[in-house]
Design an enzyme around this catalytic site. Structure first.
Site, PDB file in Angstrom:
ATOM      1  N   HIS B 172      35.546  34.583  52.774  1.00 49.96           N
ATOM      2  CA  HIS B 172      35.161  34.672  54.187  1.00 49.96           C
ATOM      3  C   HIS B 172      35.876  35.894  54.743  1.00 49.96           C
ATOM      4  O   HIS B 172      36.988  35.786  55.255  1.00 49.96           O
ATOM      5  CB  HIS B 172      35.616  33.375  54.872  1.00 49.96           C
ATOM      6  CG  HIS B 172      35.262  33.272  56.315  1.00 49.96           C
ATOM      7  ND1 HIS B 172      34.391  32.331  56.792  1.00 49.96           N
ATOM      8  CD2 HIS B 172      35.670  33.969  57.405  1.00 49.96           C
ATOM      9  CE1 HIS B 172      34.287  32.450  58.112  1.00 49.96           C
ATOM     10  NE2 HIS B 172      35.047  33.426  58.498  1.00 49.96           N
ATOM     11  N   HIS B 174      36.599  39.167  57.113  1.00 48.81           N
ATOM     12  CA  HIS B 174      36.375  39.724  58.436  1.00 48.81           C
ATOM     13  C   HIS B 174      36.380  41.243  58.359  1.00 48.81           C
ATOM     14  O   HIS B 174      37.049  41.826  57.513  1.00 48.81           O
ATOM     15  CB  HIS B 174      37.447  39.216  59.405  1.00 48.81           C
ATOM     16  CG  HIS B 174      37.085  37.883  59.984  1.00 48.81           C
ATOM     17  ND1 HIS B 174      37.684  37.347  61.093  1.00 48.81           N
ATOM     18  CD2 HIS B 174      36.154  36.971  59.617  1.00 48.81           C
ATOM     19  CE1 HIS B 174      37.144  36.166  61.375  1.00 48.81           C
ATOM     20  NE2 HIS B 174      36.233  35.920  60.487  1.00 48.81           N
ATOM     21  N   CYS B 205      37.312  39.650  67.303  1.00 53.16           N
ATOM     22  CA  CYS B 205      38.559  39.177  66.711  1.00 53.16           C
ATOM     23  C   CYS B 205      39.506  38.812  67.849  1.00 53.16           C
ATOM     24  O   CYS B 205      39.827  39.673  68.671  1.00 53.16           O
ATOM     25  CB  CYS B 205      39.170  40.267  65.840  1.00 53.16           C
ATOM     26  SG  CYS B 205      40.739  39.787  65.109  1.00 53.16           S
ATOM     27  N   ASN B 214      33.426  38.926  62.142  1.00 49.71           N
ATOM     28  CA  ASN B 214      32.770  38.556  60.902  1.00 49.71           C
ATOM     29  C   ASN B 214      31.965  39.678  60.258  1.00 49.71           C
ATOM     30  O   ASN B 214      31.505  40.593  60.933  1.00 49.71           O
ATOM     31  CB  ASN B 214      31.793  37.402  61.166  1.00 49.71           C
ATOM     32  CG  ASN B 214      32.509  36.086  61.337  1.00 49.71           C
ATOM     33  OD1 ASN B 214      33.123  35.569  60.415  1.00 49.71           O
ATOM     34  ND2 ASN B 214      32.449  35.520  62.538  1.00 49.71           N
TER      35      ASN B 214
END
EC number: 4.1.3.4
Lengths: 340, 264
Positions: B172, B174, B205, B214
């Site tokens: 995951h 960013h 963020c 993301n």
């Protein structure tokens, strides 16, 4: 994800983490503290030469015509960051590229620091002579792996363009001036779509054979992905040694860093980029263009790869030029850092 | 629209108190209101047992729990230690197992923490292993503040892979520092085949004002398609979903593919 207030940005640990990640790879300033150096990751080159194309490829595609003195100041600032190659301007007719109309003034106006190279684009012999008269000591010629692109861009076939470049490169060699070759559309063409590996290899080999010391393979419209980058490089590397190759990735589809990573894993150690990711894409309105030098350095620092470039100073130069062209930076690192 | 785009998993909402995350206050209505396409999973976040119960009552068939590899982050985020948080999650996992509900585990801060700074790969491996052994079918390793680079991703995954099989892992990433796609590619090269992303790169963020968050699903799908990797996702429909939500939020997309394609 979480509900923490913005006060965390003042947290000392976060500042420390940022300092470690925005590691200053500044060999000029002296030795770094051992604690600040990232161990070099295996499978990557120890050193990568960054070729900064912001002042030329970047500004060339910006709508706002930047005044000459701003261009000069911008380049002078870049000269203080540790960058070893800064592409200054293009000696092309102002009819085609109005942004570069002041090429002579800019070339004469910048401070040429020792140890830094300041190549300029020279599309033909006339441009070459003007460049030399203005003080240029390195030139670049711009070829393409696509007939349609060559026709639309410089109004001649690939073969005709090669003949013009041969004249330039021959004269350059005669005067001991290094010449760099660019191959546009290495991973795709806005007119022809797919470009064959054979064509990219053939054009690259031709430029290398006529005397270009380095060939920069450009993903002009940013359509490449790691798979196509790998295949293209495998093909070209059969004819040209990796040390004579560079990659010039555009970030139009967000693939630039992933493509650059792939190139590095294959032994390429010269990468073109533009501070702030300057320059949109003339083929996709509203899209981004060059990969941002700041984001590239961030990745290389994290990989423990030496670049000799001070990321903070690059960000300052980026901030300067973005204010001058009145636009927000395309660099994610700059976006995250200036507001953090 | 996301379901129609061919995505196999769409995280629908979070059963967290609206006091903390007002945007998710309508969690029950959303979960009840969406059309559940066959073959598509709709996990929801359940930070505690109360949230879990509410999620089940609203029809959830899969839930997600959010751990972290950083003590300070856990303390600041949910006001307890990592061990205490795992005990709370254990309660959820037991009940989920009894009800035949799958549980996905998230580990935040795997490549760096806004409070602690560096996070050791060993710590990430330890927390991941615990969540896996407690019954999470998959663990999503999150670079919460996007500071990671390919080398760090490689080191972290190497440590985790010694404890948990690659088939149970996801990443995951960013994009706060523009590294997400490069980091995801690295994970891919190490055998990870589950990736989290967000259409249009939604969500900034909270730790770096003005920064992005993301990884954009469109950009990820573009890369995977270029690599000849099958995702089952229709990029065109995905772009439409992205355009829809950006218009609703009155904001520009963070996806480069969308910017290049839609000419907006």
């Amino acid at each position: 994800m979480g509900n923490v207030p913005c006060a965390v940005k003042h947290c000392l640990s976060y500042q420390q983490l940022l300092r470690e990640h925005l590691w200053i790879g500044d060999s000029v300033a002296g030795a770094l503290e051992p604690a600040q150096e990232s161990a070099q990751v295996s499978g990557f080159p120890e050193y990568v030469k960054i070729v900064e194309v912001g002042p030329r490829d970047g500004l060339q595609n910006e709508k706002v015509i930047v005044p000459t003195d701003i261009k000069i100041e911008f380049i002078n600032q870049l000269s203080q960051t540790g960058l070893s190659v800064i592409e200054v301007t293009s000696f092309v007719s102002s009819r085609w590229i109005p942004q570069m109309a002041d090429h002579t003034e800019v070339m004469k106006g910048i401070h040429q620091y020792p140890g830094i190279r300041y190549p300029v684009l020279t599309p033909n012999l006339q441009g070459f002579h003007r460049a030399v008269a203005a003080g240029a000591t390195e030139v670049s010629v711009f070829g393409a792996a696509s007939e349609s692109f060559s026709k639309k861009n410089i109004n001649c076939s690939i073969e005709e363009s090669m003949k013009k470049f041969e004249e330039v490169v021959k004269s350059a060699r005669h005067m001991n001036i290094p010449a760099r070759g660019y191959v546009s559309c290495a991973l795709g063409c806005p007119y022809e779509g797919n470009i064959t590996l054979q064509k990219v290899t053939e054009v690259s080999k031709r430029l290398y054979g006529m005397g270009c010391y380095e060939i920069s393979l450009g993903d002009t419209i940013g359509v490449g992905t790691p798979g196509s980058m790998k295949k293209m490089l495998e093909s070209v590397m059969k004819e040209i040694p990796p040390r004579a190759l560079a990659v010039h990735c555009h970030d139009t589809y967000g693939q630039a860093l992933a493509n650059i990573l792939t190139a590095l894993q294959m032994g390429i150690n010269v990468v073109d980029s533009a501070v702030s990711g300057l320059g949109g894409c003339p083929y996709a309105k509203g899209a981004s263009g060059n990969v941002a030098t700041e984001d590239l350095i961030y990745m290389l620092n994290g990989l423990g790869v030496n670049t000799g470039v001070n990321l903070y100073k690059v960000m300052e130069a980026g901030d300067f030029i973005c204010k001058a062209v009145n636009k927000t930076t395309n660099s994610k690192v700059a976006q995250a850092s200036f507001n953090a | 629209m996301l379901s129609e785009a061919g995505l196999p998993v769409v995280e629908a909402t979070s059963f967290v108190s609206p006091k903390w995350v007002p945007q998710m206050a309508d969690h029950a209505e959303v979960l009840k209101g969406i059309q559940k396409f066959p073959g598509v999973n709709y996990p929801v976040l359940t930070p505690n047992f109360k949230g879990f119960q509410a999620a089940v009552a609203a029809g959830a068939k899969e839930v997600a729990i959010f751990g972290a590899a950083s003590e300070l982050f856990t303390k600041k985020n949910i006001n307890c230690s990592i061990d205490e948080s795992l005990q709370r999650f254990d309660e959820i996992l037991k009940a989920a197992r009894a009800a035949g509900i799958s549980v996905r585990g998230y580990v935040s801060c795997v490549l760096g923490c806004p409070y602690e700074g560096k996070i050791s790969p060993a710590k990430v491996a330890e927390v991941t292993k615990k969540l896996y052994s407690m019954g999470c079918y998959e663990i999503s390793l999150g670079d919460t503040i996007g500071v990671g680079t390919p080398g760090a991703m490689k080191d972290m995954l190497s440590a985790v892979l010694q404890e948990v099989p690659v088939t149970a892992l996801a990443v995951h990433c960013h994009d706060t520092y523009g590294q997400a796609l490069a980091n995801t590619l690295t994970a891919l090269q190490m055998g990870v085949s589950v990736m989290d992303s967000s259409v249009a790169g939604l969500g900034g963020c909270p730790y770096a004002q003005g920064a992005s968050g993301n990884l954009a699903t469109e950009d990820l799908v573009y890369m995977l398609a270029g690599l000849g990797i099958h995702t089952g996702v229709n990029l065109q429909k995905l772009l439409e979903a992205g355009a829809f939500i950006c218009q609703a939020l009155n904001r520009r997309t963070n996806s480069k593919v969308a910017q290049a394609t839609c000419k907006l």
